[in-house]
Design a protein around this motif. Structure first.
Motif, PDB file in Angstrom:
ATOM      1  N   PHE A   1     -48.946 -48.762  18.420  1.00 20.78           N
ATOM      2  CA  PHE A   1     -49.185 -47.333  18.604  1.00 20.78           C
ATOM      3  C   PHE A   1     -48.408 -46.622  19.525  1.00 20.78           C
ATOM      4  CE2 PHE A   1     -53.066 -46.811  19.416  1.00 20.78           C
ATOM      5  CZ  PHE A   1     -53.828 -45.726  19.589  1.00 20.78           C
ATOM      6  N   ILE A   2     -48.677 -46.786  20.745  1.00 21.60           N
ATOM      7  CA  ILE A   2     -48.008 -46.332  22.383  1.00 21.60           C
ATOM      8  C   ILE A   2     -46.945 -46.535  23.003  1.00 21.60           C
ATOM      9  CG2 ILE A   2     -50.186 -44.794  22.178  1.00 21.60           C
ATOM     10  CD1 ILE A   2     -50.852 -46.489  24.579  1.00 21.60           C
ATOM     11  N   LYS A   3     -46.840 -47.733  22.699  1.00 21.49           N
ATOM     12  CA  LYS A   3     -45.317 -48.762  22.990  1.00 21.49           C
ATOM     13  C   LYS A   3     -44.497 -48.393  23.082  1.00 21.49           C
ATOM     14  CE  LYS A   3     -45.709 -52.936  23.408  1.00 21.49           C
ATOM     15  NZ  LYS A   3     -46.181 -54.485  23.006  1.00 21.49           N
ATOM     16  N   PRO A   4     -43.330 -47.443  23.807  1.00 23.00           N
ATOM     17  CA  PRO A   4     -42.412 -47.292  23.636  1.00 23.00           C
ATOM     18  C   PRO A   4     -41.288 -48.549  22.449  1.00 23.00           C
ATOM     19  CG  PRO A   4     -42.846 -46.306  25.313  1.00 23.00           C
ATOM     20  CD  PRO A   4     -44.105 -46.674  25.387  1.00 23.00           C
ATOM     21  N   LYS A   5     -39.837 -48.779  22.373  1.00 22.63           N
ATOM     22  CA  LYS A   5     -39.436 -49.875  22.164  1.00 22.63           C
ATOM     23  C   LYS A   5     -38.612 -49.896  22.852  1.00 22.63           C
ATOM     24  CE  LYS A   5     -39.706 -49.297  16.575  1.00 22.63           C
ATOM     25  NZ  LYS A   5     -40.364 -50.744  16.457  1.00 22.63           N
ATOM     26  N   THR A   6     -37.925 -50.743  23.220  1.00 20.42           N
ATOM     27  CA  THR A   6     -37.175 -51.728  24.304  1.00 20.42           C
ATOM     28  C   THR A   6     -35.563 -51.904  24.354  1.00 20.42           C
ATOM     29  OG1 THR A   6     -38.030 -53.330  23.902  1.00 20.42           O
ATOM     30  CG2 THR A   6     -39.438 -51.846  25.366  1.00 20.42           C
ATOM     31  N   ILE A   7     -34.790 -51.008  24.465  1.00 18.20           N
ATOM     32  CA  ILE A   7     -32.803 -51.415  24.526  1.00 18.20           C
ATOM     33  C   ILE A   7     -33.085 -52.573  25.080  1.00 18.20           C
ATOM     34  CG2 ILE A   7     -31.232 -50.121  25.150  1.00 18.20           C
ATOM     35  CD1 ILE A   7     -32.853 -47.886  25.088  1.00 18.20           C
ATOM     36  N   ALA A   8     -33.710 -53.585  26.610  1.00 20.01           N
ATOM     37  CA  ALA A   8     -33.534 -53.711  27.394  1.00 20.01           C
ATOM     38  C   ALA A   8     -34.680 -54.000  28.025  1.00 20.01           C
ATOM     39  CB  ALA A   8     -32.481 -53.340  28.520  1.00 20.01           C
ATOM     40  N   ASN A   9     -35.145 -55.594  27.926  1.00 21.17           N
ATOM     41  CA  ASN A   9     -36.261 -56.041  29.100  1.00 21.17           C
ATOM     42  C   ASN A   9     -35.816 -57.701  29.618  1.00 21.17           C
ATOM     43  OD1 ASN A   9     -38.626 -56.962  29.843  1.00 21.17           O
ATOM     44  ND2 ASN A   9     -39.258 -56.607  27.620  1.00 21.17           N
ATOM     45  N   ASN A  10     -34.663 -57.062  30.102  1.00 18.78           N
ATOM     46  CA  ASN A  10     -34.235 -58.489  31.260  1.00 18.78           C
ATOM     47  C   ASN A  10     -33.718 -58.022  32.693  1.00 18.78           C
ATOM     48  OD1 ASN A  10     -31.611 -57.448  30.698  1.00 18.78           O
ATOM     49  ND2 ASN A  10     -31.528 -58.383  28.938  1.00 18.78           N
ATOM     50  N   ARG A  11     -33.512 -58.312  33.496  1.00 17.50           N
ATOM     51  CA  ARG A  11     -32.632 -58.810  34.701  1.00 17.50           C
ATOM     52  C   ARG A  11     -33.736 -57.524  35.355  1.00 17.50           C
ATOM     53  NH1 ARG A  11     -28.733 -55.649  35.718  1.00 17.50           N
ATOM     54  NH2 ARG A  11     -27.797 -57.298  37.811  1.00 17.50           N
ATOM     55  N   ALA A  12     -34.701 -57.840  35.470  1.00 21.09           N
ATOM     56  CA  ALA A  12     -36.217 -57.499  35.967  1.00 21.09           C
ATOM     57  C   ALA A  12     -36.161 -55.912  35.509  1.00 21.09           C
ATOM     58  CB  ALA A  12     -35.740 -57.376  37.586  1.00 21.09           C
ATOM     59  N   GLU A  13     -36.099 -55.694  34.725  1.00 20.37           N
ATOM     60  CA  GLU A  13     -35.717 -53.696  33.997  1.00 20.37           C
ATOM     61  C   GLU A  13     -36.019 -53.709  32.842  1.00 20.37           C
ATOM     62  OE1 GLU A  13     -32.322 -50.710  34.720  1.00 20.37           O
ATOM     63  OE2 GLU A  13     -32.040 -51.628  33.044  1.00 20.37           O
ATOM     64  N   ILE A  14     -36.792 -53.072  32.621  1.00 21.04           N
ATOM     65  CA  ILE A  14     -37.232 -52.882  31.011  1.00 21.04           C
ATOM     66  C   ILE A  14     -36.895 -51.512  30.772  1.00 21.04           C
ATOM     67  CG2 ILE A  14     -39.467 -52.108  29.404  1.00 21.04           C
ATOM     68  CD1 ILE A  14     -41.032 -53.951  31.369  1.00 21.04           C
ATOM     69  N   LYS A  15     -36.136 -51.072  29.983  1.00 21.72           N
ATOM     70  CA  LYS A  15     -35.323 -50.005  29.276  1.00 21.72           C
ATOM     71  C   LYS A  15     -36.065 -49.304  27.934  1.00 21.72           C
ATOM     72  CE  LYS A  15     -31.349 -48.982  30.682  1.00 21.72           C
ATOM     73  NZ  LYS A  15     -29.551 -49.001  31.078  1.00 21.72           N
ATOM     74  N   MET A  16     -36.209 -48.488  28.041  1.00 24.16           N
ATOM     75  CA  MET A  16     -36.712 -47.473  26.971  1.00 24.16           C
ATOM     76  C   MET A  16     -36.459 -46.728  26.070  1.00 24.16           C
ATOM     77  SD  MET A  16     -40.467 -46.927  29.010  1.00 24.16           S
ATOM     78  CE  MET A  16     -40.863 -47.908  29.783  1.00 24.16           C
ATOM     79  N   VAL A  17     -36.631 -46.693  24.801  1.00 24.31           N
ATOM     80  CA  VAL A  17     -35.587 -45.990  23.700  1.00 24.31           C
ATOM     81  C   VAL A  17     -36.119 -44.553  24.410  1.00 24.31           C
ATOM     82  CG1 VAL A  17     -35.385 -47.576  22.027  1.00 24.31           C
ATOM     83  CG2 VAL A  17     -37.614 -46.373  21.661  1.00 24.31           C
ATOM     84  N   ASN A  18     -36.989 -44.427  24.695  1.00 16.84           N
ATOM     85  CA  ASN A  18     -37.664 -42.928  24.780  1.00 16.84           C
ATOM     86  C   ASN A  18     -36.813 -41.966  25.905  1.00 16.84           C
ATOM     87  OD1 ASN A  18     -38.744 -44.286  27.303  1.00 16.84           O
ATOM     88  ND2 ASN A  18     -41.259 -43.334  26.284  1.00 16.84           N
ATOM     89  N   GLY A  19     -36.403 -42.743  26.521  1.00 13.70           N
ATOM     90  CA  GLY A  19     -35.086 -42.370  27.539  1.00 13.70           C
ATOM     91  C   GLY A  19     -35.189 -43.155  29.041  1.00 13.70           C
ATOM     92  N   SER A  20     -36.541 -43.749  29.301  1.00 10.21           N
ATOM     93  CA  SER A  20     -37.267 -44.481  30.618  1.00 10.21           C
ATOM     94  C   SER A  20     -36.765 -45.683  30.676  1.00 10.21           C
ATOM     95  CB  SER A  20     -39.156 -44.082  29.820  1.00 10.21           C
ATOM     96  OG  SER A  20     -39.275 -42.737  30.219  1.00 10.21           O
ATOM     97  N   THR A  21     -36.974 -45.969  31.797  1.00 11.49           N
ATOM     98  CA  THR A  21     -36.315 -47.382  32.562  1.00 11.49           C
ATOM     99  C   THR A  21     -37.446 -47.413  33.748  1.00 11.49           C
ATOM    100  OG1 THR A  21     -34.351 -46.303  31.677  1.00 11.49           O
ATOM    101  CG2 THR A  21     -34.523 -48.270  33.269  1.00 11.49           C
ATOM    102  N   ILE A  22     -38.206 -49.005  33.769  1.00  6.04           N
ATOM    103  CA  ILE A  22     -38.399 -49.163  34.594  1.00  6.04           C
ATOM    104  C   ILE A  22     -37.715 -50.937  35.883  1.00  6.04           C
ATOM    105  CG2 ILE A  22     -40.896 -50.270  36.057  1.00  6.04           C
ATOM    106  CD1 ILE A  22     -42.764 -49.158  33.761  1.00  6.04           C
ATOM    107  N   THR A  23     -37.139 -49.946  36.775  1.00  6.13           N
ATOM    108  CA  THR A  23     -36.557 -50.864  37.188  1.00  6.13           C
ATOM    109  C   THR A  23     -37.365 -52.157  38.730  1.00  6.13           C
ATOM    110  OG1 THR A  23     -34.966 -49.654  37.461  1.00  6.13           O
ATOM    111  CG2 THR A  23     -34.893 -51.995  38.648  1.00  6.13           C
ATOM    112  N   CYS A  24     -36.870 -53.391  38.679  1.00  7.56           N
ATOM    113  CA  CYS A  24     -37.663 -54.391  40.310  1.00  7.56           C
ATOM    114  C   CYS A  24     -36.642 -54.470  40.635  1.00  7.56           C
ATOM    115  CB  CYS A  24     -38.423 -55.248  39.319  1.00  7.56           C
ATOM    116  SG  CYS A  24     -40.483 -54.991  38.784  1.00  7.56           S
ATOM    117  N   SER A  25     -36.756 -54.836  41.723  1.00  7.74           N
ATOM    118  CA  SER A  25     -34.972 -54.164  42.635  1.00  7.74           C
ATOM    119  C   SER A  25     -36.092 -54.980  44.156  1.00  7.74           C
ATOM    120  CB  SER A  25     -34.223 -53.595  42.623  1.00  7.74           C
ATOM    121  OG  SER A  25     -33.286 -53.936  43.510  1.00  7.74           O
TER     122      SER A  25
END
Length: 523
Positions: free
Chosen positions: A115-139
């Motif tokens: 109920f609080i987890k944003p849906k994701t647009i991408a979850n690959n290549r060391a990146e989680i991109k969310m529909v709320n516009g947020s992104t976490i990138t590992c590099s």
């Protein structure tokens, strides 16, 4: 999803506030513990202190496996959920470490309640991109797209001490940081490099970072299982447990700062598989231990280690301002910032004072060190901004305050200007002088100390001898820090490593010149 009650809504409102980050993480996130089980994320005391103390720019010197990266990942996830359109970067020194961070990230993100987890647009290549516009990138540090032109709201740089071209990457990252963004640099030490310089600068309040330190002793609750295993192995080898009477001098010192017998057993078993030096680097007991040099270091690293440990065990701190009743106004203005005292002047005591002057341009520092007749340090003044003519007044004040102590000033840099004012403007008579001859072979007395390659070697070796023979007591951690990076160069000269300083070392050398002169002028 079922409609939330008012009580639940009030709870969510509470958890969404920035001051309640710890409760948010502990309520919504789970982690994989050291035994491989998925459990609720209950922060250790060290992790709680870290979260509570976070500033905009932070640097963490730590021992291995204390869970700092886990809580940093939790903070990044929280930010992306609570504040849409947030961009977070988690960067590490190599691909293996980067993969480990991303695995932790995926695990924690997956544990979020639906109920609080944003849906994701991408979850690959060391990146989680969310529909709320947020992104976490590992590099990995060194990738050309490390910042990718984004404005970062949160950035974690892991193991910076092991990065190649760390200064270049840090400069790029800091330019990408947005307003009110959070930067966290953390690493185990790896000698003297950019991480060392940033941490020591933060500790000495010379840059904008806030420093944190966590040692292996206080973080012991994460190693309970390892301690038990080490005790079992030790017993199997020695047919007995480690006992108090078995402890060596260093282990007894560690016990004084909180180490238990089972922790010391684990330490022994770990050292038996590596080395004492490697243990000091990866599992430090105090914040500068992992930076200790070997090889070309002028001062014995073990002896410096002991001196730093003594400060910690004895809880050596400068006197509080309220304990000093007669401090002159000019010194009171600098007390606790540039001027520090460990003892007030004693009637009839002869004090030796050394000064290494600078130009006051924000680079090298003016340093004044004060020792009593037993060569026990009693005071210190350090500042890199004050102009030489103003430093003369401060030096005069310190000298008179400490019973008109004998002052030795290095003549280089702003030293000559300070000496001239000390004699002409303040009529300070207790100044070290040396004899030379003019063109007509007449004796000329010169104020101060003339430092060249030969005389520097002599005074440094006097310092080295007194320190090694325990004929002096240093109470300033700053001096011991500089001793760690004071080395012998290939051309035979001695000085600080590139990017480091030796101002306090030279001022101590000047104090030793004063002490050895055995002259005390009555005026």
């Amino acid at each position: 999803m079922a409609k939330l009650s008012k009580k639940d809504m009030d709870k969510l409102t509470y958890l969404w506030k920035d001051e309640n980050k710890i409760e948010w993480i502990q309520t919504f996130l789970k982690i994989v513990d050291k035994s491989g089980k998925t459990v609720p994320f209950k922060l250790t005391q060290e992790q709680k202190d870290f979260v509570d103390g976070l500033d905009l720019e932070n640097i963490v010197d730590k021992t291995r496996q204390l869970g700092i990266s886990s809580v940093v990942i939790g903070l990044a996830i929280r930010l992306c959920v609570v504040k849409p359109n947030s961009s977070c970067l988690l960067a590490s020194h190599d691909q293996k470490s980067c993969n480990a961070i991303f695995d932790k990230l995926k695990s924690q993100f997956a544990s979020l309640p639906d109920f609080i987890k944003p849906k994701t647009i991408a979850n690959n290549r060391a990146e989680i991109k969310m529909v709320n516009g947020s992104t976490i990138t590992c590099s990995v540090a060194g990738n050309n797209d490390l910042c990718r032109g984004n404005t970062l709201q949160f950035c974690h740089l892991s193991e910076l001490a092991f990065w190649k071209n760390a200064s270049k990457h840090l400069n790029s990252i800091t330019q990408a940081m947005g307003t009110d963004s959070t930067l966290i640099i953390e690493s185990t030490p790896n000698g003297v490099n950019l991480f060392h310089d940033l941490y020591m600068g933060a500790k000495n309040k010379e840059n904008s970072f806030k420093c944190f330190y966590y040692n292996w002793i206080n973080g012991g609750q994460l190693f309970t299982k390892k301690y038990i295993e080490a005790m079992q192995r030790y017993h199997a080898v020695h047919n007995k447990d480690l006992e108090q009477t078995d402890l060596d001098e260093e282990e007894l010192d560690l016990q004084k700062i909180g180490a238990t017998l089972r922790q010391l057993t684990w330490r022994r078993m770990t050292i038996s598989k590596t080395s004492l030096e490697q243990f000091h680097q990866e599992y430090s007991s105090y914040d500068t231990e992992g930076f200790l040099l070997s090889g070309d270091s002028v001062f014995d690293s073990k002896r410096v280690n002991e001196a730093l440990m003594a400060l910690k065990i004895n809880k050596t701190k400068h006197l509080p301002i309220k304990a000093i009743t007669d401090l002159p106004i000019i010194l009171k203005q600098h007390y606790g910032k540039s001027f520090f005292m460990w003892d007030i002047p004693k009637y009839g005591e002869h004090y030796s004072i050394g000064m290494d002057a600078s130009e006051g341009l924000g680079q090298d520092s003016h340093c004044i060190e004060v020792f009593d007749s037993n060569m026990v340090q009693v005071a210190e003044f350090i500042n890199n901004k004050i102009k030489p003519w103003l430093m003369a007044e401060i030096l005069d004040c310190i000298g008179r305050y400490y019973n008109k102590g004998l002052i030795c000033v290095e003549r280089a840099s702003g030293g000559l200007s300070i000496l001239a004012r000390m004699r002409a403007d303040f009529h300070y008579m207790g100044l070290v002088k040396f004899k030379s001859f003019d063109n007509f072979n007449k004796i000329v007395w010169n104020l101060g100390f003339d430092t060249n390659l030969k005389t520097k070697s002599l005074v440094v070796n006097d310092f080295l001898e007194m320190f090694d023979k325990r004929l002096m007591v240093i109470k300033s951690e700053r001096i011991l820090q500089e001793m760690q990076v004071f080395v012998s160069h290939d051309n035979g000269s001695m000085g600080a490593l590139v990017g480091s300083h030796d101002d306090t070392i030279m001022s101590v050398c000047m104090a030793i010149v004063s002490h050895k002169s055995k002259v005390h002028y009555k005026w």
